[in-house]
Design an enzyme around this catalytic site. Sequence first.
Site, PDB file in Angstrom:
ATOM      1  CG  HIS A  92      76.134  55.321  24.202  1.00 53.93           C
ATOM      2  ND1 HIS A  92      76.942  54.176  24.611  1.00 53.93           N
ATOM      3  CD2 HIS A  92      74.946  55.402  24.723  1.00 53.93           C
ATOM      4  CE1 HIS A  92      76.081  53.351  25.426  1.00 53.93           C
ATOM      5  NE2 HIS A  92      74.787  54.041  25.426  1.00 53.93           N
ATOM      6  CB  CYS A 150      75.295  55.791  28.110  1.00 52.03           C
ATOM      7  SG  CYS A 150      74.361  54.369  28.625  1.00 52.03           S
ATOM      8  CG  ASN A 177      73.904  50.625  25.788  1.00 51.68           C
ATOM      9  OD1 ASN A 177      74.988  50.967  26.358  1.00 51.68           O
ATOM     10  ND2 ASN A 177      72.878  51.386  26.031  1.00 51.68           N
TER      11      ASN A 177
HETATM   12  N1  ACO Z   1      61.083  41.266  22.063  1.00 55.29           N
HETATM   13  C1  ACO Z   1      59.860  41.245  21.584  1.00 55.29           C
HETATM   14  N2  ACO Z   1      58.802  42.119  21.665  1.00 55.29           N
HETATM   15  C2  ACO Z   1      59.241  43.192  22.200  1.00 55.29           C
HETATM   16  C3  ACO Z   1      60.358  43.253  22.972  1.00 55.29           C
HETATM   17  C4  ACO Z   1      61.573  42.236  22.847  1.00 55.29           C
HETATM   18  N3  ACO Z   1      62.835  42.330  23.338  1.00 55.29           N
HETATM   19  N4  ACO Z   1      60.551  44.547  23.630  1.00 55.29           N
HETATM   20  C5  ACO Z   1      59.527  45.133  23.485  1.00 55.29           C
HETATM   21  N5  ACO Z   1      58.644  44.255  22.721  1.00 55.29           N
HETATM   22  C6  ACO Z   1      57.241  44.549  22.141  1.00 55.29           C
HETATM   23  C7  ACO Z   1      56.462  45.638  23.205  1.00 55.29           C
HETATM   24  O1  ACO Z   1      55.796  44.897  24.319  1.00 55.29           O
HETATM   25  C8  ACO Z   1      55.723  46.202  22.255  1.00 55.29           C
HETATM   26  O2  ACO Z   1      54.610  45.351  21.888  1.00 55.29           O
HETATM   27  P1  ACO Z   1      53.152  45.814  22.131  1.00 55.29           P
HETATM   28  O3  ACO Z   1      52.933  46.837  20.621  1.00 55.29           O
HETATM   29  O4  ACO Z   1      52.162  44.651  21.789  1.00 55.29           O
HETATM   30  O5  ACO Z   1      52.844  46.343  23.404  1.00 55.29           O
HETATM   31  C9  ACO Z   1      56.235  46.361  20.907  1.00 55.29           C
HETATM   32  O6  ACO Z   1      57.267  45.092  20.898  1.00 55.29           O
HETATM   33  C10 ACO Z   1      56.768  47.700  20.528  1.00 55.29           C
HETATM   34  O7  ACO Z   1      57.528  47.991  21.792  1.00 55.29           O
HETATM   35  P2  ACO Z   1      58.181  49.478  21.977  1.00 55.29           P
HETATM   36  O8  ACO Z   1      58.783  49.682  23.286  1.00 55.29           O
HETATM   37  O9  ACO Z   1      57.305  50.543  21.477  1.00 55.29           O
HETATM   38  O10 ACO Z   1      59.535  49.307  21.103  1.00 55.29           O
HETATM   39  P3  ACO Z   1      60.248  50.600  20.073  1.00 55.29           P
HETATM   40  O11 ACO Z   1      60.039  50.333  18.683  1.00 55.29           O
HETATM   41  O12 ACO Z   1      60.231  51.777  21.086  1.00 55.29           O
HETATM   42  O13 ACO Z   1      61.676  49.637  20.460  1.00 55.29           O
HETATM   43  C11 ACO Z   1      63.778  50.226  21.842  1.00 55.29           C
HETATM   44  C12 ACO Z   1      62.071  49.606  21.742  1.00 55.29           C
HETATM   45  C13 ACO Z   1      64.475  49.349  21.050  1.00 55.29           C
HETATM   46  C14 ACO Z   1      64.132  49.835  23.402  1.00 55.29           C
HETATM   47  C15 ACO Z   1      63.695  51.381  21.562  1.00 55.29           C
HETATM   48  O14 ACO Z   1      62.471  52.331  22.051  1.00 55.29           O
HETATM   49  C16 ACO Z   1      65.041  52.058  22.016  1.00 55.29           C
HETATM   50  O15 ACO Z   1      66.049  51.833  21.180  1.00 55.29           O
HETATM   51  N6  ACO Z   1      65.216  53.075  22.695  1.00 55.29           N
HETATM   52  C17 ACO Z   1      66.477  53.771  23.140  1.00 55.29           C
HETATM   53  C18 ACO Z   1      67.031  53.038  24.406  1.00 55.29           C
HETATM   54  C19 ACO Z   1      68.351  52.994  24.604  1.00 55.29           C
HETATM   55  O16 ACO Z   1      69.044  53.211  23.724  1.00 55.29           O
HETATM   56  N7  ACO Z   1      68.619  52.986  26.031  1.00 55.29           N
HETATM   57  C20 ACO Z   1      69.899  53.154  26.573  1.00 55.29           C
HETATM   58  C21 ACO Z   1      70.395  54.326  26.643  1.00 55.29           C
HETATM   59  S1  ACO Z   1      71.777  54.683  27.112  1.00 55.29           S
HETATM   60  C22 ACO Z   1      72.109  54.684  28.803  1.00 55.29           C
HETATM   61  O17 ACO Z   1      72.157  55.734  29.348  1.00 55.29           O
HETATM   62  C23 ACO Z   1      72.100  53.258  29.784  1.00 55.29           C
END
Ligand code: ACO
Length: 333
Positions: A258, A117, A288
Amino acid sequence: MLKELGVGIAITGSGSATPTVSLDNQGLSTLVETSDEWISSRTGIKERRLSSVQESLSAIATLAATNALDMAGIAATDVDLIILATSTPDDLFGTACRIQAQLGASKAVAFDMTAACSGFVFGLVTAAQFIRTGVYQNVLVIGADILSRWVDWADRRSCVLFGDGAGAVVMQAHQSDRLLGFEIRSDGTQNNALNLAYQPQPKEIVSGVTIGQGTYQPITMNGKEVYRFAVQKVPEVIEKVLFRANLSIDQVDWLVLHQANQRILDAVGERLNIPAHKVISNIAKYGNTSAASIPLALDEAVREGKIKTGDTIATSGFGAGLTWGAAIFQWGR
Ligand code: ACO
């Protein structure tokens, strides 16, 4: 140093292209256990474009590049260099040359560059070196990715985030310098936070000679780690580049980051004290799109008339590697 000695640089055109098929959060919730409410509130994403079997990376990248050339008002035959930033090439030997052929950019040299990214910012900085030193005058930098090829569509933590697309800019040698500063960084110690890794399987081809032949595995991601990394490193690197360019935060007209997650855009804007109306976001429509996201967001904002000639833009990419970087430039000639 090079800036004092070298040739000025202007970004004179942008273009973008996305696949036609759109999948909204409601549709995704029929595939994995998720909801529009969860995805929207945690990421800001409402829908994403996904490439069909017929839609190649080179096709959408070529369209984005054509649009950028049109805006810049230069012919494909005037292009000296094409840099394709992608992690999802049509061909691992490189896809940039196919784009060169499709454009008819007969005198250009073309190559791929992989920095996930961060790829677009890394490509822009690389292109700048060639222009600054007087080697090339007209460069196409394309960011394009079809991550849907490599998403684990059973993993709700990651499959909701990504979409496909392409964006491009034309960078040209210019009398006055519009590229005000840049910095690119990487930290391989955090490499396992985000991977699209090759997994070899042992295969004995001749008695006593075993090679590793396999395939790339779907994307794995530690979302929390990537989030923490982004909200710390992105403001830091932008501040550093602004300092070097002798600019203050309030001189930035637009923040074009990004597009990974609306929460990351908001957090970076807040940390930098940049008001929300200056933070460009189109993540709701596309998710993304990896290396494509910055030029796609930039191009939409230019075509909507938001970004105007002379506006000061701070851009920053971040992602797998881990890699990150920023550039500050004034739009247009
Ligand atoms: N729908 C419903 N529930 C979900 C989903 C979903 N799609 N995904 C995860 N959950 C659940 C999990 O299982 C967890 O449940 P639990 O508490 O019962 O275990 C709960 O939601 C919270 O999950 P987390 O992973 O802790 O969620 P978080 O608040 O961290 O959000 C997210 C996740 C949105 C992915 C966030 O961490 C994020 O945006 N991180 C950055 C990711 C990113 O930008 N990546 C790309 C980088 S760029 C590149 O190089 C490609």
